[in-house]
Design a protein around this motif. Sequence first.
Motif, short mmCIF file in Angstrom:
data_model
loop_
_atom_site.label_atom_id
_atom_site.label_comp_id
_atom_site.label_asym_id
_atom_site.label_seq_id
_atom_site.Cartn_x
_atom_site.Cartn_y
_atom_site.Cartn_z
N ILE B 120 43.34 35.86 31.14
CA ILE B 120 42.01 35.23 31.10
C ILE B 120 41.93 34.73 29.68
O ILE B 120 42.00 35.53 28.75
N TYR B 121 41.83 33.42 29.52
CA TYR B 121 42.03 32.92 28.17
C TYR B 121 40.96 31.93 27.75
O TYR B 121 40.26 31.34 28.57
N VAL B 122 40.87 31.78 26.45
CA VAL B 122 40.08 30.70 25.85
C VAL B 122 41.03 29.92 24.97
O VAL B 122 42.03 30.47 24.49
N TRP B 165 40.07 13.13 21.06
CA TRP B 165 39.00 14.09 21.34
C TRP B 165 39.47 15.52 21.18
O TRP B 165 40.66 15.78 21.03
N GLY B 166 38.52 16.44 21.18
CA GLY B 166 38.84 17.86 21.12
C GLY B 166 38.33 18.53 22.38
O GLY B 166 37.42 18.04 23.02
N GLU B 167 38.98 19.62 22.76
CA GLU B 167 38.56 20.34 23.96
C GLU B 167 38.43 21.81 23.67
O GLU B 167 39.22 22.37 22.92
N VAL B 168 37.45 22.41 24.32
CA VAL B 168 37.36 23.87 24.34
C VAL B 168 37.67 24.26 25.77
O VAL B 168 37.10 23.72 26.71
N VAL B 169 38.63 25.15 25.93
CA VAL B 169 39.15 25.47 27.26
C VAL B 169 38.88 26.93 27.59
O VAL B 169 38.94 27.79 26.71
N GLY B 170 38.61 27.18 28.85
CA GLY B 170 38.53 28.56 29.30
C GLY B 170 39.21 28.62 30.66
O GLY B 170 39.08 27.70 31.44
N GLY B 171 39.97 29.67 30.91
CA GLY B 171 40.61 29.69 32.22
C GLY B 171 41.26 31.01 32.54
O GLY B 171 41.22 31.98 31.77
N VAL B 172 41.87 31.03 33.72
CA VAL B 172 42.61 32.20 34.19
C VAL B 172 43.98 31.75 34.64
O VAL B 172 44.17 30.60 35.05
N LYS B 173 44.95 32.66 34.54
CA LYS B 173 46.27 32.40 35.11
C LYS B 173 46.71 33.71 35.73
O LYS B 173 46.72 34.75 35.06
#
Lengths: 172, 239
Positions: B120-122, B165-173
């Motif tokens: 579970i990451y940012v 551009w810049g991105e802030v990411v959140g997700g699961v693997k």
Amino acid sequence: MKKAFAFLLLLTTAVCTVVACEKDDICAEGTPTTPSVIVEFYYNDNRTVAKSAIFKYYVPGVDTELGATSSVSKIELPLRTDTETTTWALVLRTPIGNNNYLDNTDYLTFNYTNQQIYVSRACGYKNVFYLNQASPALFTDSPAADNLWILDMDVETLTIENENETHIKIYF
Amino acid sequence: MKHISRSIFSLLLCVSFAGFAQQKPADTATAPKPKTERYGLRVGADLSKLARSLYDDKFRGIELVADYRLTRKIWFAGEVGNTKITVDEDQLNFTTNGSYLKAGFDFNAYENWLDMENMIYVGVRYGFSSFSQNLNSYNVYDNSGYFGTTVVYPNTEYKGLTAHWGEVVGGVKAEILNNLYLGFSVRLNLLFAQKLPDSFDNLYIPGYNRTYAGSFGAGFNYSVSYFIPFYKKAKRPVD
């Protein structure tokens, strides 16, 4: 790990907010788009005094007639954006009692070039008109040959890009 | 309708994660606590763009994803892709075609049990796109409504457009099979700079997706990727 879940939830909410709150869905009412020609009427022998009358106006070939039942001294004439000329029939209505009118029709022809300018995603493009230098606008009698009621005309500006100013002055 | 089917698809995938994340069995009942962690490269592709290319005839896109484990919790991650999309708005119709590259870091905030390797990451990304737009047609906006709508077909192509551009990411693997991972991420984008076309606007940027009135945007991806282990490292105590 709880922080990660919280952050993920916050991020998802932020993403949903961005997607849901799109502001530019509809072209807002006041946004300046394609202008109509603003025509004002004045006395021919006293050209600073506005003259009101009852007018009816239409483009020959288009079914809709525009015009108010009360006197006005200013009207707006839209121009065609798919060609470079538009002819308006301007009818001066003289009331002769019993809801009857004596009509006199003159034709007002505009010659111009079109240019489209981008406004926004929701509004798309607006059209501005550049009246021809040589013959921007001219008035003629209608085929009914009922004599001209328009006596003179001044073209105030060759560029029609907004509705904040008078473009044409007609004297009668 | 498109949004509803997308949401249902998301929901189903999220539910499947909850199941998968807990299902990988330990090798034997008495497996000792692992003392090493695997490091390597994971490569894959975005399934949602692949699926959309099939069912949406206005969209052709492909996205490849990769991440490389640097430390116990930090991965170097990136996405590369190409998008060709035709957008039909009320007042205009245009086609955007271009490629993009995003690179950054992911931080795994999940503490795995036993020898599981879920995340579970940012994360953050820096994105860049090079694209062209073709203005297919537009309606001339006329408030008067006296004449019919004029539709213009300029077919103008605007080339050499770019955006940063810049991105802030959140997700699961989650590891669903041996070395095979299923991932889902959401992204918040912030536009840094863009090269605008003359007398038009960048209404869609490949990688950044649809632009909005401000400089924020959003995106997501579903990925399936395969892990190629390079080496093992001793597991240090939790820091």
